[in-house]
Enzyme design. Structure first.
Site, PDB file in Angstrom:
ATOM      1  N   ASP A 458      -8.588  -1.593  16.015  1.00 54.52           N
ATOM      2  CA  ASP A 458      -7.524  -1.016  15.170  1.00 54.52           C
ATOM      3  C   ASP A 458      -7.076   0.395  15.551  1.00 54.52           C
ATOM      4  O   ASP A 458      -6.496   1.092  14.714  1.00 54.52           O
ATOM      5  CB  ASP A 458      -7.970  -0.984  13.699  1.00 54.52           C
ATOM      6  CG  ASP A 458      -8.267  -2.358  13.139  1.00 54.52           C
ATOM      7  OD1 ASP A 458      -8.064  -3.358  13.857  1.00 54.52           O
ATOM      8  OD2 ASP A 458      -8.711  -2.441  11.984  1.00 54.52           O
ATOM      9  N   HIS A 462      -4.847   3.005  13.110  1.00 55.19           N
ATOM     10  CA  HIS A 462      -5.387   4.262  12.587  1.00 55.19           C
ATOM     11  C   HIS A 462      -4.632   5.462  13.133  1.00 55.19           C
ATOM     12  O   HIS A 462      -4.177   6.333  12.379  1.00 55.19           O
ATOM     13  CB  HIS A 462      -6.867   4.387  12.950  1.00 55.19           C
ATOM     14  CG  HIS A 462      -7.725   3.305  12.375  1.00 55.19           C
ATOM     15  ND1 HIS A 462      -9.109   3.329  12.443  1.00 55.19           N
ATOM     16  CD2 HIS A 462      -7.421   2.162  11.708  1.00 55.19           C
ATOM     17  CE1 HIS A 462      -9.605   2.260  11.865  1.00 55.19           C
ATOM     18  NE2 HIS A 462      -8.593   1.532  11.415  1.00 55.19           N
ATOM     19  N   GLU A 537      -4.038  -8.539  12.598  1.00 56.96           N
ATOM     20  CA  GLU A 537      -3.809  -8.909  11.200  1.00 56.96           C
ATOM     21  C   GLU A 537      -2.528  -8.304  10.646  1.00 56.96           C
ATOM     22  O   GLU A 537      -1.869  -8.909   9.794  1.00 56.96           O
ATOM     23  CB  GLU A 537      -5.004  -8.429  10.370  1.00 56.96           C
ATOM     24  CG  GLU A 537      -4.919  -8.713   8.893  1.00 56.96           C
ATOM     25  CD  GLU A 537      -6.139  -8.195   8.153  1.00 56.96           C
ATOM     26  OE1 GLU A 537      -6.667  -8.914   7.297  1.00 56.96           O
ATOM     27  OE2 GLU A 537      -6.567  -7.058   8.448  1.00 56.96           O
ATOM     28  N   GLU A 541       1.695  -2.535  10.917  1.00 58.44           N
ATOM     29  CA  GLU A 541       0.981  -1.347  11.378  1.00 58.44           C
ATOM     30  C   GLU A 541       0.923  -1.295  12.896  1.00 58.44           C
ATOM     31  O   GLU A 541       0.707  -0.229  13.477  1.00 58.44           O
ATOM     32  CB  GLU A 541      -0.421  -1.318  10.761  1.00 58.44           C
ATOM     33  CG  GLU A 541      -0.387  -1.006   9.275  1.00 58.44           C
ATOM     34  CD  GLU A 541      -1.747  -1.093   8.614  1.00 58.44           C
ATOM     35  OE1 GLU A 541      -2.103  -0.162   7.868  1.00 58.44           O
ATOM     36  OE2 GLU A 541      -2.454  -2.107   8.832  1.00 58.44           O
ATOM     37  N   TYR A 619      -1.883  -9.930  -0.562  1.00 58.59           N
ATOM     38  CA  TYR A 619      -2.545  -9.280   0.567  1.00 58.59           C
ATOM     39  C   TYR A 619      -1.991  -9.811   1.892  1.00 58.59           C
ATOM     40  O   TYR A 619      -1.698  -9.044   2.811  1.00 58.59           O
ATOM     41  CB  TYR A 619      -4.053  -9.558   0.563  1.00 58.59           C
ATOM     42  CG  TYR A 619      -4.851  -9.109  -0.628  1.00 58.59           C
ATOM     43  CD1 TYR A 619      -4.295  -8.318  -1.637  1.00 58.59           C
ATOM     44  CD2 TYR A 619      -6.179  -9.497  -0.751  1.00 58.59           C
ATOM     45  CE1 TYR A 619      -5.061  -7.931  -2.726  1.00 58.59           C
ATOM     46  CE2 TYR A 619      -6.951  -9.109  -1.835  1.00 58.59           C
ATOM     47  CZ  TYR A 619      -6.378  -8.331  -2.829  1.00 58.59           C
ATOM     48  OH  TYR A 619      -7.138  -7.944  -3.901  1.00 58.59           O
TER      49      TYR A 619
END
Length: 708
Positions: A458, A462, A537, A541, A619
């Site tokens: 990730d 981040h 996922e 982002e 979600y």
């Protein structure tokens, strides 16, 4: 290592050692022996499973799956390719669509092996590059087998060095027969497996060598003698275009790109070994690539088609170059932006401005320094970024210079905790795989802490938040006459280099750790083995990182970085809009699955309509929305958002959601119906409906700003 990029667009950001605030520390995950470590090692790449654990898990080259088989009598490089009838679907979920689907990857359809491997076999990985890798399977007593892995390769090709070749099948072999040779020095065979499926085999000789092949038993085809520097190529089915390409295979890929105005062109340039009748190899293309091919590549199309694991049908092209063109989002900056037809630029009524200002002054009273004091790079980044949007609104929308200056000071102080590496879990420069990692969980191998940042999970998620927060803060600081960006430039650039280093001359980071140029989006999973390959996922982002890089590039005046970011965004729009966000007219993905509207977790071999943190419908959909930014409408088109809201589950679901996901869902509705979103945030709104990365200030400013 073979060069992967060329041209100014891929010039290095920097080549210096990461700033000393990132102290040096080695990961608890060691690089296996036999893996070349002369350069930084890719951690989120398609061939990653072959550098992890016992190095026997699957690698997805698309359309094939390959792995090192260590089973007795089946040792070698195993290959699998499956049909639509073999797809496995989960039962229907609450959205009346299949809950998941995957391809069974472990069927050893064919295996490139050798009778010499039965005396012992080991693996070495060499020539590790972003878009290719070489697998060497070494016999204990004789020579070795060299196989180059390249995404899209039409053949599984192995060069034998002083080995007796043997081809296995775990499914079983019904027959093997000689076929008409396509050229001198190449022998052709047709293999029919027990399940009726056909594979083509080409044996390419050098130095007047010969070797005949015969069925040894129902599972093995054995060569008559040892061969040296000769190749065997295997391909699913028996397309005539295979004859044109036989003898030639890709060993490496150079990525090239250029930008002219709002048009970006990029290409995969394949280095090949051997020769063929056509003078090229055969490469399979994904659907999103085919849509963007230039005419020079489109003209090389063949009749060869194979189904990929999760990307629909791939088509073969007789070429050594894939060239693609994209329209770039050059007009998108820091202001609210929409692709809704007829919208031109943000404007606000007096009443809207009053409500936005009231919200901004409340949000500006927050203690950003304390709020962002988290043990998570992810959550601290979200907090910093949401308040950076408040700063933007104060200065550019509300135009309150006094309040902007006061809040700017708060923002800089909060960000400097991280630029000085004084957070709860400082970042380090990890020396085994080479990158910037959180120290949280690194010492004890806890991959759950901060979503496994210490293990290269990730990073683009981040660091994208931190980069954008710093960029937007620096924009306002520069507008007010400051030069604060110079103080944080090395820190921000180091995060950019970690995720998206564009050039191999920067020897401290792998090239484009996260972004997969062939698949067209990033992968989030790092240095732990997943049998279904790398995964992602949160599509939103993902492109949030590219957007953050774009805005930071504008701050520091790096036009090459900005062009790269725009190109990555354009490619992401096409790829994500095909494989992760599903208009109901989508013909690429399985019809049983597109009723989910969004992928959920997308692996290389499976798509699972869920999340890692829960199965709630809000979600699954919301993680592909947040954060809502000026670039969201570029990727999440009004047509898609309308279908997801009105035909999909959201309109009926949103009333029952009583958490921060409610605000995310409603702000997302502004991408097709801004008034719906705006009215939600001004009528009976409750703060508990705000996600921890969203403020009422930005929700009002964005939804009002994109109203017509």
């Amino acid at each position: 290592m073979v060069a992967q990029t060329s041209g100014n667009l891929f010039g290095a950001i920097a080549t210096s050692s990461p700033v000393s605030t990132f102290f040096r520390k080695a990961s608890t995950v060691a690089v296996p022996s036999g893996v070349a470590t002369t350069s930084p090692i890719q951690t989120n790449n398609f061939w990653g499973n072959l550098t992890l654990g016992d190095q026997t898990s699957y690698v997805y080259t698309h359309p094939y799956a390959v792995w090192m088989s260590t089973l007795s009598k089946f040792k070698g490089l195993a290959v699998s390719d499956q049909d639509a009838s073999q797809r496995v679907f989960g039962s229907d979920n609450s959205e009346k669509a299949a809950s998941y689907f995957y391809m069974p990857a472990g069927n050893k359809c064919v295996v490139l092996g050798s009778s010499d491997f039965e005396k012992g076999m080991s693996i070495k990985m060499a020539n590790l590059a972003k878009l290719s890798a070489e697998v060497k399977l070494q016999s204990a007593k004789a020579g070795y087998l060299s196989c180059h892995l390249v995404q899209g390769m039409g053949f599984i090709s192995g060069v034998y060095y002083d080995l007796i070749p043997e081809v296995h099948s775990g499914i079983g072999i019904k027959s093997v027969s000689g076929a008409t040779s396509p050229r001198t020095g190449t022998n052709k065979y047709t293999i029919v497996l027990n399940d009726g499926r056909v594979w083509s085999m080409y044996v390419n000789f050098t130095d007047n060598q010969t070797c005949s092949f015969a069925l040894k038993d129902n599972y093995h085809i054995i060569g008559s003698n040892s061969i040296n520097n000769c190749s065997i190529q295997l391909a699913r089915d028996k397309f005539s275009s295979y004859d044109s390409a036989a003898g030639c295979f890709p060993t490496a890929v150079t990525l090239k790109a250029s930008v002219s105005g709002s048009t970006g062109t990029y290409s995969f340039n394949y280095t090949t070994q051997g020769s063929s009748n056509k003078g090229t190899s055969l490469i399979y293309a994904l659907p999103h690539q085919i849509e963007s091919f230039t005419s020079s590549t489109s003209s090389k199309k063949t009749a060869a088609t194979l189904l990929d694991t999760v990307h629909g049908e791939m088509t073969g092209y007789l070429t050594n170059v894939f060239e693609m063109s994209e329209s770039l989002p050059t007009s998108i900056g820091i202001d609210p932006w929409s692709s809704i037809s007829g919208w031109s630029k943000p404007s606000y009524t007096t009443d809207e401005m009053s409500k936005i200002k009231a919200a901004a002054l409340i949000d500006a009273a927050a203690d950003v320094y304390t709020a962002s004091n988290s043990d998570s790079m992810y959550f601290s980044g979200k907090v910093l970024d949401k308040y950076a949007y408040v700063l933007y609104v104060l200065y550019y929308v509300v135009k309150d210079e006094s309040a902007s200056k006061a809040f700017l000071k708060k923002m800089k102080t909060a960000i400097e905790r991280f630029s000085n590496n004084k957070q709860t879990y400082p970042l380090c420069y990890e020396t085994n795989w080479k990158g910037i990692c959180s120290t949280g969980g690194m010492a004890d191998g806890d991959t759950s802490l901060d979503y496994g940042n210490a293990f290269y999970n990730d990073h683009h998620f981040h660091y994208g938040y931190h980069i954008h927060a710093a960029a937007l803060t620096a924009v306002v600081d520069k507008a007010l006459g400051g030069s604060w960006y110079k103080d944080i430039k090395d820190w921000v650039n180091t995060m950019v280099r970690d995720v998206a280093n564009p050039n191999e001359s920067d020897t401290y980071f792998p090239v484009f750790r996260s972004f997969d140029w062939f698949i067209g989006h990033s992968f989030a999973h790092g240095i732990t083995v997943y049998a279904d390959g790398k995964d992602e996922e949160s599509s939103s982002e993902d492109y949030n990182f590219s957007y953050a890089m774009k805005i930071w590039a504008q701050v520091i005046g790096d036009t090459n970085m900005e062009d790269r970011a725009n190109l990555m965004l354009a490619i992401s729009k096409r790829s994500i809009g095909t494989y992760m966000l599903y208009n109901q007219s989508n013909t690429v993905m399985p019809s049983k699955f597109i009723g989910n509207f969004v992928s959920g977790i997308k692996f290389e071999n499976k798509i699972d309509h869920t999340t890692y943190f829960g199965t709630n419908v809000e979600y699954i959909h919301g993680i592909h929305m947040l954060p809502i930014t000026p670039v969201s409408s570029f990727i999440r088109t009004p047509e898609f958002v309308k279908e997801e809201w009105e035909t999909g589950p959201l309109a009926n679901l949103v009333g029952s959601v009583d958490s921060g996901w409610k605000g995310i869902l409603y702000l997302n509705s502004a991408l097709y119906k801004p008034t719906l979103a705006y009215q939600f945030f001004i009528s009976g709104f409750q703060d508990k409906w705000l996600d921890d990365g969203l403020t009422k200030t930005w929700a009002l400013a964005y939804s009002a700003g994109v109203r017509q």
